[in-house]
Design a protein around this motif. Structure first.
Motif, mmCIF file in Angstrom:
data_model
loop_
_atom_site.group_PDB
_atom_site.id
_atom_site.type_symbol
_atom_site.label_atom_id
_atom_site.label_comp_id
_atom_site.label_asym_id
_atom_site.label_seq_id
_atom_site.Cartn_x
_atom_site.Cartn_y
_atom_site.Cartn_z
ATOM 1 N N GLU A 27 -23.539 -41.829 -23.188
ATOM 2 C CA GLU A 27 -24.291 -41.649 -25.168
ATOM 3 C C GLU A 27 -23.464 -40.329 -25.242
ATOM 4 O O GLU A 27 -23.104 -40.305 -26.607
ATOM 5 C CB GLU A 27 -25.620 -41.648 -24.789
ATOM 6 N N LEU A 83 -20.651 -42.149 -26.790
ATOM 7 C CA LEU A 83 -21.004 -42.776 -28.446
ATOM 8 C C LEU A 83 -20.683 -41.461 -29.015
ATOM 9 O O LEU A 83 -22.192 -41.021 -29.861
ATOM 10 C CB LEU A 83 -22.311 -43.479 -27.746
ATOM 11 N N SER A 84 -19.539 -41.077 -29.275
ATOM 12 C CA SER A 84 -20.066 -40.247 -30.349
ATOM 13 C C SER A 84 -19.236 -39.543 -31.288
ATOM 14 O O SER A 84 -18.330 -40.951 -31.293
ATOM 15 C CB SER A 84 -18.812 -38.024 -29.235
ATOM 16 N N GLU A 85 -19.586 -39.308 -32.925
ATOM 17 C CA GLU A 85 -19.269 -40.090 -33.691
ATOM 18 C C GLU A 85 -17.393 -39.169 -33.564
ATOM 19 O O GLU A 85 -16.473 -40.166 -34.316
ATOM 20 C CB GLU A 85 -19.703 -39.526 -35.254
ATOM 21 N N VAL A 102 -15.484 -41.917 -31.573
ATOM 22 C CA VAL A 102 -15.384 -43.410 -31.915
ATOM 23 C C VAL A 102 -14.451 -43.159 -33.402
ATOM 24 O O VAL A 102 -13.424 -43.765 -33.462
ATOM 25 C CB VAL A 102 -16.525 -43.452 -33.109
ATOM 26 N N VAL A 106 -22.798 -44.830 -35.028
ATOM 27 C CA VAL A 106 -22.671 -44.333 -33.784
ATOM 28 C C VAL A 106 -23.882 -43.159 -33.750
ATOM 29 O O VAL A 106 -25.158 -42.737 -33.149
ATOM 30 C CB VAL A 106 -21.410 -44.167 -33.384
ATOM 31 N N ARG A 107 -23.950 -42.631 -35.095
ATOM 32 C CA ARG A 107 -24.751 -41.377 -35.165
ATOM 33 C C ARG A 107 -26.308 -42.189 -35.646
ATOM 34 O O ARG A 107 -27.274 -41.180 -34.855
ATOM 35 C CB ARG A 107 -24.030 -41.118 -36.444
ATOM 36 N N ARG A 143 -26.876 -44.667 -31.743
ATOM 37 C CA ARG A 143 -26.211 -43.966 -30.305
ATOM 38 C C ARG A 143 -27.557 -44.020 -29.378
ATOM 39 O O ARG A 143 -27.044 -44.915 -28.539
ATOM 40 C CB ARG A 143 -25.729 -42.848 -30.191
#
Length: 452
Positions: free
Chosen positions: A135, A139-141, A144, A390-391, A394
């Motif tokens: 995460e 899974l960082s904006e 991505v 994602v935001r 996530r």
């Protein structure tokens, strides 16, 4: 001492295993057996792991054999003391690293030594840490969006959509989606929705004012003159072709005491006057009859907008034309027609709808390739959508890892991880054997040089 553990891809027993706690009826609960299906890749990794374990065990055995012979013969051959020290250090290193590697996945020799079997005991914490790591780092904006920007999805998608195969695939999937939607939708529900929309947007608003306003604009621009010309022309043609009809109408309505020849003369005169009148209206665009029609139509348009009585009459006509049965039938026919037309079009690969849809898909794909501005907008939309997902989700996405690991059996988790990294860990045992041998030899040499 059992040093070499067996490979990790065993299958769980297929029979049910009773648990300790009984159910409310007194019968022991059973846990459903789970069979771990081994993929070809996992089988290959298991075989490689077994080979490396045999190599590491073989080195330990070699060191033990060397140690025995060197220890037994070192008095006769003093130089074997160095060999004995090297073999002794190798055995210590091998055993120490075997213990360290084994302690990750199980209890060494089945003895529950503290701080061993780390992975089975802490699998939930490992899963949570792994989920948090994914995460935070993946899974960082920003990560991505940067990755999507570097890939240029719009151009790649455009190149694929511009090909006949891509357009055919999109059309095929779109047809399947439409068929699925129609299969799921209930005809009665859809007809009820259409009927509700007709009532709300067509029947509920009063017809008089909007019809009057539209008619006023039409009459003001003179668009009705062609219709008046058509009616006058048809009237003139009818009068011209119906001389006998007009004369008979006159004679039929004259008194019985009037002589027949007089009826004929009057009928001819009336016919001629009617024909002259109609011809005059037909020939003169500014004839007073035409002007009277214009005034009447303009007054009608104003009354439809402002006269309550005329508005009420328009509402009565609307209610007579579109009552409840008519509206229901209209909704049924509309939905039935749309459904039949779409299903027929999507099932026919040569239908006009399918051909035009494929052409539109190919055209859109070509534009994505040739129009940088459009491609940039599409890439921005994709990046924004991915960033939003994602935001927003996530934690849920990363939670899949945590929940999946939490559902695994502790032994299964240990086996899965050992299968992936076990081969490399066996090199630790091998390196420990070699390094231990060198360390033992070095220590013995230094001690012998110092103390003699």
């Amino acid at each position: 001492m059992q040093v070499n553990s067996e490979p990790t891809t065993r299958e769980a027993p297929t029979g049910p295993a009773p648990s300790a706690a009984p159910d409310p009826n007194g019968r022991p609960k059973v846990r459903a057996a789970v069979v771990h299906h081994v993929s070809p890749g996992d089988a290959e990794k298991a075989a490689a792991l077994r080979r490396m374990k045999l190599v590491a065990l073989g080195l330990l055995v070699v060191m033990a054999v060397i140690f025995v012979f060197a220890f037994a013969l070192q008095k006769e051959y003093p130089w074997l003391q160095y060999v004995r020290a090297a073999a002794e250090g190798g055995m210590v290193g091998a055993l120490a690293d075997w213990f360290a590697v084994t302690a990750l996945f199980k209890y060494p020799m089945g003895i529950k030594i503290p701080h061993t079997a780390i992975i089975p005991r802490r699998k939930d914490q490992i899963g949570a840490s792994l989920g948090e790591f994914v995460e935070t780092n993946f899974l960082s904006e920003q990560v991505v969006q940067e990755k999507l920007a570097s890939v240029n999805i719009a151009r790649r998608a455009g190149e694929w959509l511009a090909t006949p195969a891509g357009a055919d695939r999109v059309a095929k999937e779109g047809a399947a989606l439409i068929r699925g939607i129609f299969k799921v939708l209930n005809d009665d529900d859809v007809q009820a929705v259409i009927e509700g929309m007709v009532r709300k947007h067509l029947l509920a608003p009063p017809w008089g004012p909007p019809v009057g306003k539209m008619a006023e604009r039409i009459f003001h621009d003179g668009h009705h003159h062609k219709l008046v010309d058509l009616l006058v022309d048809r009237a003139a043609d009818w009068v011209d072709d119906n001389h006998d009809t007009v004369t008979h109408l006159v004679s039929d309505r004259s008194p019985t005491w009037v002589p027949q020849f007089v009826d004929g003369l009057v009928g001819d005169k009336v016919y001629v006057e009617i024909l002259k009148f109609v011809r005059a209206v037909q020939a003169d665009p500014n004839h007073q009859v035409r002007q009277s029609i214009d005034r009447y139509l303009n007054d009608l348009a104003q009354d439809l907008q402002h006269d309550p009585a005329m508005i009420a009459r328009a509402e009565d006509i609307k209610a007579q034309v579109l009552g409840d049965p008519e509206v229901r039938e209209l909704a049924s026919r509309t939905w039935g027609t749309v459904k039949s037309a779409l299903l027929g079009a999507v099932d026919d690969p040569d239908s006009e709808l399918t051909i035009k849809f494929k052409a539109a898909v190919r055209d859109f794909g070509s534009r994505l390739v040739s129009d940088p501005e459009l491609a940039g907008k599409v890439n921005t939309w994709i990046g924004d959508a991915a960033g939003y997902l994602v935001r927003t989700y996530r934690s849920d996405i990363a939670g899949v890892i945590t929940d999946t690991v939490a559902r695994w059996d502790a032994e299964e988790t240990s086996q899965k991880i050992e299968l992936q990294v076990g081969k490399d860990l066996q090199f630790i045992r091998i390196n420990g054997t070699v390094v231990g041998s060198l360390a033992g030899l070095a220590i013995f040499t230094v001690a012998h040089l110092i103390f003699g």
